[in-house]
Scaffold this active site. Structure first.
Site, mmCIF file in Angstrom:
data_model
loop_
_atom_site.group_PDB
_atom_site.id
_atom_site.type_symbol
_atom_site.label_atom_id
_atom_site.label_comp_id
_atom_site.label_asym_id
_atom_site.label_seq_id
_atom_site.Cartn_x
_atom_site.Cartn_y
_atom_site.Cartn_z
ATOM 1 C CG HIS A 33 -2.012 -1.023 1.131
ATOM 2 N ND1 HIS A 33 -3.317 -0.716 0.844
ATOM 3 C CD2 HIS A 33 -1.979 -2.379 1.256
ATOM 4 C CE1 HIS A 33 -4.042 -1.825 0.809
ATOM 5 N NE2 HIS A 33 -3.255 -2.846 1.063
ATOM 6 C CG ASP A 41 0.087 9.464 0.744
ATOM 7 O OD1 ASP A 41 0.022 8.301 1.176
ATOM 8 O OD2 ASP A 41 -0.626 10.390 1.168
HETATM 9 P P1 ADQ Z 1 -2.908 6.294 4.911
HETATM 10 O O1 ADQ Z 1 -1.513 6.783 5.014
HETATM 11 O O2 ADQ Z 1 -3.615 6.123 6.194
HETATM 12 O O3 ADQ Z 1 -2.999 4.932 4.053
HETATM 13 P P2 ADQ Z 1 -4.951 7.547 3.088
HETATM 14 O O4 ADQ Z 1 -4.833 6.859 1.797
HETATM 15 O O5 ADQ Z 1 -5.211 9.013 2.951
HETATM 16 O O6 ADQ Z 1 -3.665 7.426 3.995
HETATM 17 O O7 ADQ Z 1 -6.143 6.890 3.892
HETATM 18 C C1 ADQ Z 1 -6.618 7.448 5.084
HETATM 19 C C2 ADQ Z 1 -8.069 7.027 5.312
HETATM 20 O O8 ADQ Z 1 -8.442 7.395 6.652
HETATM 21 C C3 ADQ Z 1 -9.039 7.730 4.388
HETATM 22 O O9 ADQ Z 1 -10.039 6.846 3.998
HETATM 23 C C4 ADQ Z 1 -9.611 8.869 5.254
HETATM 24 O O10 ADQ Z 1 -10.913 9.259 4.920
HETATM 25 C C5 ADQ Z 1 -9.561 8.266 6.634
HETATM 26 N N1 ADQ Z 1 -9.380 9.329 7.634
HETATM 27 C C6 ADQ Z 1 -8.387 10.224 7.678
HETATM 28 N N2 ADQ Z 1 -8.545 11.065 8.712
HETATM 29 C C7 ADQ Z 1 -9.680 10.696 9.335
HETATM 30 C C8 ADQ Z 1 -10.380 11.175 10.499
HETATM 31 N N3 ADQ Z 1 -9.944 12.200 11.243
HETATM 32 N N4 ADQ Z 1 -11.492 10.527 10.842
HETATM 33 C C9 ADQ Z 1 -11.925 9.480 10.123
HETATM 34 N N5 ADQ Z 1 -11.317 8.989 9.046
HETATM 35 C C10 ADQ Z 1 -10.202 9.584 8.653
HETATM 36 C C11 ADQ Z 1 -2.050 4.042 3.452
HETATM 37 C C12 ADQ Z 1 -1.054 4.680 2.490
HETATM 38 C C13 ADQ Z 1 -1.787 5.465 1.427
HETATM 39 C C14 ADQ Z 1 -2.764 4.541 0.693
HETATM 40 C C15 ADQ Z 1 -3.629 3.775 1.669
HETATM 41 C C16 ADQ Z 1 -4.457 2.708 0.970
HETATM 42 O O11 ADQ Z 1 -0.156 5.525 3.202
HETATM 43 O O12 ADQ Z 1 -0.884 6.046 0.508
HETATM 44 O O13 ADQ Z 1 -3.594 5.333 -0.141
HETATM 45 O O14 ADQ Z 1 -2.842 3.129 2.657
HETATM 46 O O15 ADQ Z 1 -3.671 1.878 0.189
#
Ligand code: ADQ
Length: 477
Positions: free
Chosen positions: A165, A374
């Site tokens: 990921h 990311d």
């Molecule tokens: P993350 O680094 O966690 O994931 P991201 O892809 O943005 O980053 O996913 C975060 C998730 O958490 C999103 O669905 C978002 O809506 C949710 N979220 C964030 N803040 C929140 C809050 N305060 N309350 C509730 N929900 C919240 C890792 C990798 C990424 C990759 C994903 C999936 O770092 O690059 O996209 O895995 O593969």
């Protein structure tokens, strides 16, 4: 026995403990689990992972089975020390910063690696136990890179897929890892290794050639015993329809109108939503916004910047320091440019439920998503899915995997403060027509390539991968 097994560091569950100390499990929401749920039902599946709270020292490390929301779960216990060394240590203190362009210095400790290997073995043993003959096992993410090979040694009959990921680094960075060969060999235990971006798959193929001396072609590596491993990119996505539907609900609209009123009815709302992580570039974003205020190019009277910073890895020292630094910057900017009843930055260090998050995404005229590196960034796609009228501006870092697909976003180099400032200024003055012209194709893209399409693409390729392998006994799919 299970025909389809998912192995991930975390089980998609939250522990619920009532006043009498009775424990039950609730399914936690998440894109991955919703995408895989229908498949798990159809193919009698199980999910193997750590339940999220450490087991008492000296207690059994035997996996425990239960069901949550109709899905069979297999909980692999980890002790507090293992969480510290395998998860917070090797996974998040060595691999995470190294794979994210060393934006923070990685630490190398042999006892962290030893715990990583031991825990990978425990997960592999659980998978070997749970999988039916010839079953498909899908291993998720950087915490479990040794697992595919460990599993193959026990169960050569299985079809094994691995998906990373997070980014996969180029040779120059990866070769710093003390146990680089073992990690590559671990991954090569899979039939299919999936990445977020084409460049990551290319890095992996090149490393297999340069570090292990294996024969490679564009998307394939041939192992020492003649097995053919495929390496390709599968950009992960979101459940577009779920977000789109939620964003259209009248309650969501009310909620976002209420939020705008709570902010004092600003003309523009800028939103950032990130896990509080040094890879997300929150500090550089604040710097750019602060300079725009200093120079009077943006006015605190008509612009509000809401930054949601989800608590994350709070036991790790680096994360604690980063939080202090970011909160000091927010305080400084608000102290300089705020007045009673109006502050330019609203900083929220908390988690939100889906409804609130979508209301915020609907409210935001501009989404500021500028990670330094990311794997994908799902928030960027969630913002797009929430823009049901195809307006709004997405400012997106070139270094997010999402930038490969979302070409109509305002793409920016987050290290270039002047470019960041210009992008914000441009977003705040962009015509409605240009917003729609940019947003429409991005909505089409995310609607078509949603998380179900992502899982399907990976699993279809996995079903066909490994063909021609010399060492696979048993049936072929
Ligand atoms: P993350 O680094 O966690 O994931 P991201 O892809 O943005 O980053 O996913 C975060 C998730 O958490 C999103 O669905 C978002 O809506 C949710 N979220 C964030 N803040 C929140 C809050 N305060 N309350 C509730 N929900 C919240 C890792 C990798 C990424 C990759 C994903 C999936 O770092 O690059 O996209 O895995 O593969």
């Amino acid at each position: 026995m299970n025909e389809f097994v998912v192995v991930a560091n975390r089980l998609p569950v939250d522990k619920i403990e009532d006043a009498d100390g009775n424990v039950s499990w609730k399914r936690s929401p998440g894109g991955l689990v919703s995408a895989l749920e229908p498949l798990m039902r159809r193919r009698s599946g199980a999910w193997i992972g750590w339940p999220g709270s450490p087991a008492a020292e000296g207690s059994s490390v035997e996996p425990e089975r239960f069901t949550a929301g109709d899905i069979a779960m297999v909980a692999v216990p980890l002790t507090d020390q293992e969480v510290e060394d395998y998860y917070e240590g090797y996974s998040n203190g060595t691999l995470w910063p190294l794979y994210h362009d060393v934006v923070a210095p990685p630490e190398f400790h042999r006892h962290w690696y030893d715990a990583y290997r031991k825990v990978n073995q425990r997960f592999a043993d659980a998978a070997a136990q749970e999988a039916a003959h010839g079953a498909t096992v899908w291993v998720q993410d950087y915490q479990l890179q040794l697992l595919p090979q460990m599993l193959r040694e026990q169960r050569p009959d299985l079809r094994i897929g691995f998906f990373l990921h997070i980014p996969f680094p180029p040779t120059e960075l990866f070769t710093r890892l003390p146990r680089r060969k073992e990690l590559l060999e671990g991954l090569l235990g899979a039939d299919l290794v999936g990445f977020q971006r084409p460049g990551a798959a290319a890095n992996f193929v090149r490393l297999s050639r340069d570090v292990l001396g294996l024969e490679t072609s564009r998307h394939h590596v041939t192992t020492a015993n003649g097995r053919r491993v495929t390496a390709k990119h599968y950009p992960i996505s979101i459940d577009f329809m779920e977000l789109d539907t939620l964003a259209r609900q009248p309650e969501t609209l009310h909620r976002s109108e209420q939020l705008r009123r709570d902010l004092g009815n600003p003309k523009h709302v800028i939103l950032g939503v990130d896990r509080l992580d040094y890879t997300k570039g929150i500090d550089l974003r604040l710097k750019a916004f602060g300079e725009l205020l200093d120079e009077g190019r943006v006015s605190a009277e008509d612009t509000s910047y809401v930054q949601v910073a989800t608590p994350s890895r709070e036991r790790v020292e680096q994360y604690r320091l980063m939080r202090e630094q970011i909160e000091a910057t927010v305080g400084r900017i608000n102290g300089t440019h705020g007045r009673i009843g109006r502050q330019p930055i609203h900083y929220l260090h908390s988690s939100f439920d889906r409804d609130d998050l979508v209301a915020m995404l609907r409210l935001a005229d501009v989404a500021l998503i500028t990670p330094l590196r990311d794997g994908m960034n799902l928030v960027a796609k969630e913002y797009i899915a929430s823009r049901v009228h195809s307006d709004g501006v997405l400012i997106l870092s070139e270094f997010a995997g999402a930038a490969v697909e979302l070409k109509q976003a305002v793409l920016v180099n987050p290290y270039d403060t002047d470019a960041m400032k210009d992008s914000i200024a441009k977003a705040l003055t962009m015509s409605h027509k240009e917003q729609v012209d940019r947003m429409r194709p991005m909505r089409r893209r995310v609607r078509t390539f949603d998380v179900a399409a992502w899982a399907q693409a990976f699993l279809d390729d996995l079903a066909g991968a490994g063909a021609g392998s010399a060492s696979r006994p048993g049936r072929s799919h």
